[in-house]
Design an enzyme around this catalytic site. Structure first.
Site, short mmCIF file in Angstrom:
data_model
loop_
_atom_site.label_atom_id
_atom_site.label_comp_id
_atom_site.label_asym_id
_atom_site.label_seq_id
_atom_site.Cartn_x
_atom_site.Cartn_y
_atom_site.Cartn_z
N VAL A 176 -48.86 20.53 11.53
CA VAL A 176 -48.54 19.56 10.49
C VAL A 176 -49.84 18.99 9.93
O VAL A 176 -50.75 18.62 10.68
CB VAL A 176 -47.59 18.44 11.01
CG1 VAL A 176 -48.21 17.63 12.13
CG2 VAL A 176 -47.11 17.54 9.89
N LYS A 177 -49.91 18.98 8.63
CA LYS A 177 -51.13 18.56 7.94
C LYS A 177 -50.89 17.16 7.39
O LYS A 177 -49.94 16.96 6.62
CB LYS A 177 -51.39 19.54 6.81
CG LYS A 177 -52.49 19.27 5.85
CD LYS A 177 -52.49 20.45 4.86
CE LYS A 177 -53.70 20.56 3.99
NZ LYS A 177 -53.98 19.48 3.12
N VAL A 178 -51.72 16.23 7.81
CA VAL A 178 -51.53 14.84 7.35
C VAL A 178 -52.82 14.29 6.78
O VAL A 178 -53.91 14.78 7.08
CB VAL A 178 -51.05 13.92 8.52
CG1 VAL A 178 -49.70 14.37 9.06
CG2 VAL A 178 -52.09 13.83 9.64
#
Ligand code: FBP
Length: 262
Positions: A176-178
């Protein structure tokens, strides 16, 4: 989340994803600081750098350029994306299926989810189809988890970023890219919320070398497994130089000041 599903876009469990979907997301203006980067070939060449574990592009760019780079570059194919010309509530139309991505030789698929948008329900349903399609073809799943829209007051607050990371786990992303939530402590909490889903930091707008690498090092210290970065690499005059430094910081956990001297 499946164990090892992201292996093809990782090295020693870490990832440095070079993001190059800006031509769609932001438009040609993002290429102004380094005009040679309007040519996708330049980015595919950069993606052959040892530091880069995958190149994230949209379908059209992959169709036109990936056949020449299949041997040397891992492909992370974005399945949705929207232009800056759209002025409505955040949304991101699906423009490619997981099956089509597999046919292009993708190692993983990427999908943007705007939690908190009025379109969240539809986007989550579309993500389901993408995620399950990726599983059928043994491809990893990377979620660009960017809460924004009517339901979100501050899209980079620690609470929002923790929630963004958790959405990745709940909906079945491998990575997951945040956005960076401002401190190592807040990043650590986001990593904790994501559980076995790996968390990578988004690059953001251009910053000076030291400040950028310090954020990356803080995120790694906090348990993030790398970053997915575009502008902070390709807008520089010498993108290879920052990739050398990023390789040292991300994979060898070298101090940023030392990494810049390499
Ligand atoms: P940057 O490292 O340049 O911030 O790129 C990361 C990214 O997620 C890209 O994949 C995407 O094009 C862009 O940011 C979208 O950013 P935003 O929606 O915040 O403008």
């Amino acid at each position: 989340m499946l164990p090892h599903a992201d292996d093809a876009i990782s090295r020693d469990g870490k990832s440095l994803i070079l993001a190059y979907d800006h031509g769609l997301e932001h438009g040609p203006v993002d290429f102004d600081p380094n005009p040679s980067t309007a040519d996708p070939e330049r980015l595919f060449e950069l993606a052959t750098h040892d530091a880069v574990t995958a190149l994230a592009v949209q379908k059209g760019v992959a169709e036109a350029y990936y056949p020449d780079y299949e041997e040397d570059v891992n492909l992370l194919l974005k399945l949705n994306g929207t232009s800056n010309l759209w002025m409505g509530e955040p949304d991101s139309p699906v423009n490619c299926s997981a099956e089509y991505a597999a046919g292009l030789g993708a190692d993983a698929v990427g999908f943007t989810l705007y939690g908190g948008s009025n379109y969240e329900v539809e986007m989550a349903e579309e993500f389901r189809e993408a995620q399950e399609g990726a599983r059928e073809h043994d491809m990893g799943v990377v979620m660009w988890s960017y809460p924004r829209g009517q339901g979100v007051k501050n899209d980079t607050s620690p609470d929002t970023i923790s929630y963004a990371a958790r959405l990745g786990l709940e909906l079945g992303a491998d990575v997951v890219k945040v956005k960076y939530p401002g401190s190592a402590e807040a990043m650590g909490e986001a990593v904790r919320m994501a559980g076995p889903t790996k968390v990578v930091m988004s690059g953001g707008t251009m910053r000076d070398d030291r400040a950028f690498l310090r954020n990356v090092a803080n995120a790694i210290d906090a348990g993030a497994t790398g970053l997915a970065v575009g502008r902070n690499v390709f807008q520089r005059d010498e993108p290879e130089r920052i990739l050398d430094a990023l390789e040292a910081v991300v994979f060898d956990e070298v101090d940023p000041a030392e990494a810049l001297a390499i």
